[in-house]
Design a protein around this motif. Structure first.
Motif, PDB file in Angstrom:
ATOM      1  N   LEU A   1      -5.353  10.106 -48.799  1.00 24.13           N
ATOM      2  CA  LEU A   1      -6.559  10.791 -48.334  1.00 24.13           C
ATOM      3  C   LEU A   1      -7.173   9.944 -47.231  1.00 24.13           C
ATOM      4  N   VAL A   2      -7.240  10.503 -46.017  1.00 26.53           N
ATOM      5  CA  VAL A   2      -7.717   9.773 -44.851  1.00 26.53           C
ATOM      6  C   VAL A   2      -9.120  10.272 -44.500  1.00 26.53           C
ATOM      7  N   GLU A   3     -10.039   9.331 -44.302  1.00 26.29           N
ATOM      8  CA  GLU A   3     -11.359   9.735 -43.827  1.00 26.29           C
ATOM      9  C   GLU A   3     -11.210  10.446 -42.477  1.00 26.29           C
ATOM     10  N   LYS A   4     -12.110  11.391 -42.225  1.00 35.76           N
ATOM     11  CA  LYS A   4     -12.052  12.109 -40.948  1.00 35.76           C
ATOM     12  C   LYS A   4     -12.593  11.201 -39.829  1.00 35.76           C
ATOM     13  N   PRO A   5     -12.056  11.391 -38.596  1.00 40.54           N
ATOM     14  CA  PRO A   5     -10.910  12.220 -38.234  1.00 40.54           C
ATOM     15  C   PRO A   5      -9.598  11.568 -38.663  1.00 40.54           C
ATOM     16  N   LEU A   6      -8.552  12.393 -38.770  1.00 36.84           N
ATOM     17  CA  LEU A   6      -7.273  11.909 -39.261  1.00 36.84           C
ATOM     18  C   LEU A   6      -6.751  10.745 -38.431  1.00 36.84           C
ATOM     19  N   VAL A   7      -6.721  10.916 -37.098  1.00 36.78           N
ATOM     20  CA  VAL A   7      -6.211   9.871 -36.206  1.00 36.78           C
ATOM     21  C   VAL A   7      -7.089   9.792 -34.972  1.00 36.78           C
ATOM     22  N   HIS A   8      -6.894   8.744 -34.176  1.00 33.44           N
ATOM     23  CA  HIS A   8      -7.774   8.513 -33.028  1.00 33.44           C
ATOM     24  C   HIS A   8      -7.202   9.039 -31.718  1.00 33.44           C
ATOM     25  N   ASP A   9      -5.932   9.450 -31.709  1.00 34.25           N
ATOM     26  CA  ASP A   9      -5.389  10.022 -30.475  1.00 34.25           C
ATOM     27  C   ASP A   9      -4.199  10.934 -30.804  1.00 34.25           C
ATOM     28  N   LEU A  10      -3.781  11.695 -29.787  1.00 33.36           N
ATOM     29  CA  LEU A  10      -2.707  12.674 -30.003  1.00 33.36           C
ATOM     30  C   LEU A  10      -1.347  12.003 -30.204  1.00 33.36           C
ATOM     31  N   ALA A  11      -1.173  10.811 -29.635  1.00 31.72           N
ATOM     32  CA  ALA A  11       0.091  10.100 -29.831  1.00 31.72           C
ATOM     33  C   ALA A  11       0.275   9.731 -31.309  1.00 31.72           C
ATOM     34  N   SER A  12      -0.818   9.335 -31.953  1.00 28.88           N
ATOM     35  CA  SER A  12      -0.753   8.999 -33.378  1.00 28.88           C
ATOM     36  C   SER A  12      -0.475  10.237 -34.220  1.00 28.88           C
ATOM     37  N   LEU A  13      -1.042  11.366 -33.819  1.00 24.29           N
ATOM     38  CA  LEU A  13      -0.760  12.618 -34.515  1.00 24.29           C
ATOM     39  C   LEU A  13       0.722  12.963 -34.400  1.00 24.29           C
TER      40      LEU A  13
ATOM     41  N   VAL B   1       5.159  14.284 -45.241  1.00 26.05           N
ATOM     42  CA  VAL B   1       3.831  14.114 -44.644  1.00 26.05           C
ATOM     43  C   VAL B   1       2.923  15.287 -45.002  1.00 26.05           C
ATOM     44  N   ARG B   2       3.433  16.500 -44.870  1.00 26.56           N
ATOM     45  CA  ARG B   2       2.600  17.680 -45.140  1.00 26.56           C
ATOM     46  C   ARG B   2       2.215  17.811 -46.614  1.00 26.56           C
ATOM     47  N   GLY B   3       3.015  17.263 -47.483  1.00 30.26           N
ATOM     48  CA  GLY B   3       2.691  17.342 -48.896  1.00 30.26           C
ATOM     49  C   GLY B   3       1.883  16.175 -49.411  1.00 30.26           C
ATOM     50  N   ARG B   4       1.794  15.094 -48.609  1.00 33.45           N
ATOM     51  CA  ARG B   4       1.147  13.877 -49.115  1.00 33.45           C
ATOM     52  C   ARG B   4      -0.073  13.439 -48.323  1.00 33.45           C
ATOM     53  N   VAL B   5      -0.242  13.909 -47.089  1.00 34.12           N
ATOM     54  CA  VAL B   5      -1.368  13.456 -46.263  1.00 34.12           C
ATOM     55  C   VAL B   5      -2.475  14.495 -46.266  1.00 34.12           C
ATOM     56  N   PHE B   6      -3.684  14.046 -46.595  1.00 34.86           N
ATOM     57  CA  PHE B   6      -4.868  14.911 -46.638  1.00 34.86           C
ATOM     58  C   PHE B   6      -5.993  14.224 -45.867  1.00 34.86           C
ATOM     59  N   THR B   7      -6.903  15.032 -45.331  1.00 38.65           N
ATOM     60  CA  THR B   7      -8.018  14.488 -44.567  1.00 38.65           C
ATOM     61  C   THR B   7      -9.333  14.900 -45.208  1.00 38.65           C
ATOM     62  N   ALA B   8     -10.258  13.942 -45.296  1.00 39.31           N
ATOM     63  CA  ALA B   8     -11.542  14.177 -45.973  1.00 39.31           C
ATOM     64  C   ALA B   8     -12.512  14.931 -45.070  1.00 39.31           C
TER      65      ALA B   8
END
Length: 321
Positions: free
Chosen positions: A98-110, A122-129
């Motif tokens: 569970l990642v605090e929002k925002p998920l990432v700081h740039d599009l390269a990280s996304l 990733v889609r089953g395990r990563v969530f954003t608060a």
């Protein structure tokens, strides 16, 4: 007669024990299905107390994962650290993240996280608060709209989020970067409860990043609408409000996010209202249902990776962010 089956508690590792972590700790401590497995912070910090005990503490997530097997890793760290820590948790554990929002700081990280999806889930395990999406007044408005399909599509949205951070001077920019960085993701994630966001159509940051004005297109019941989003730190107190307009039926739903209240009206007719007694702190009121959803086994899609990817792509499209 057999009793209910025993369910092991969710073992949580909390990374980052700053201000926002206090809300996570308070909400998690209320739940008897959770234990705090460990905490992590790279800074020298006071020991964290959780239900009267002090969980093992580490200076790095890598060290913690060598000693523990958590079910959930919560990242409450500065935004620029999210991607690296999320990848570490994904590769060195089987935990959900569970990642605090925002998920990432740039599009390269996304993109890095998207490319990792072939190696780990990733889609089953990563969530954003995206906690604003779980605010009581947002829940009320979403349910009201859901049972009144006759109102037709949402055709226009206006949302204004004001915070008094200008009073903090340079400290505000060091902590929150800009009004759009801090508030824009809250506005966008809140809107996903009502419409399907498609693209940002204009964006302008002013006052050195302390204010922003953006327009975002969306789809509602197959029709295109526009959201006008204002964020600013140039105020002496917090004020956050959103208006959802149903152009075909003349209905407007007004939401006050600061007071956690709302009403729906059509011309002079009041169609519904929502009040709040103010006894629950606003962020606690957000994170309680967020964790209830996350730990239910069927997390709300607004917490999911695909929603975060859409929100991030729009959010990071603003110049200067």
């Amino acid at each position: 007669m057999t009793g209910p089956a025993h369910v092991d508690p969710v073992r949580v590792g909390l990374v980052g024990v700053g201000i926002i972590a206090e809300t996570h700790l308070a909400v998690l401590a209320e739940r008897d299905d959770v234990v705090m497995e460990f905490t992590v912070d790279s800074r020298p910090v006071e020991p964290v107390e959780f239900r009267g005990a002090t969980p093992p503490h580490y200076s790095s997530l890598a060290q913690a994962l060598e000693a523990h097997q958590p079910d959930l890793v919560v990242l409450a760290t500065p935004t620029e650290t999210h991607a690296e820590l999320a990848v570490l948790a994904l590769l060195r554990s089987t935990a959900r993240v569970l990642v605090e929002k925002p998920l990432v700081h740039d599009l390269a990280s996304l993109m890095e996280l998207c490319e990792l999806d072939g190696k780990v889930d990733v889609r089953g395990r990563v969530f954003t608060a995206h906690h604003f999406a779980f605010s009581p007044e947002v829940d009320w408005a979403s349910e009201l709209i859901g049972v009144n399909s006759g109102w037709g599509p949402i055709t226009a949205v206006t949302s204004a989020f004001y915070d008094p951070y200008v009073l903090r001077g340079p400290e505000a920019f060091a902590s929150y970067v800009s009004s759009w960085t801090d508030s824009g993701v809250n506005q966008l994630s809140m809107l996903t409860r009502f419409v399907d966001l498609t693209e940002i159509t204009s964006a302008r940051q002013t006052d050195g990043g302390a204010s922003a004005w953006c327009t975002v297109d969306f789809r509602s019941h197959g029709e295109v609408g526009t959201a006008r989003l204002r964020s600013s730190w140039l105020t002496g107190s917090s004020s956050k409000e959103s208006s959802l307009v149903f152009g075909r039926s003349g209905v407007e739903v007004w939401i006050d996010h600061t007071a956690m209240t709302g009403f729906a009206a059509r011309q002079g007719e009041l169609l519904g209202s929502f009040g709040n007694d103010g006894r629950t702190a606003r962020k606690i009121a957000h994170y309680r249902p967020l964790y209830a959803s996350l730990l239910s086994g069927r997390p709300d899609p607004v917490l999911g990776f695909d929603a975060a990817a859409t929100i991030t792509a729009i959010h990071r499209a603003v110049p200067g962010v």
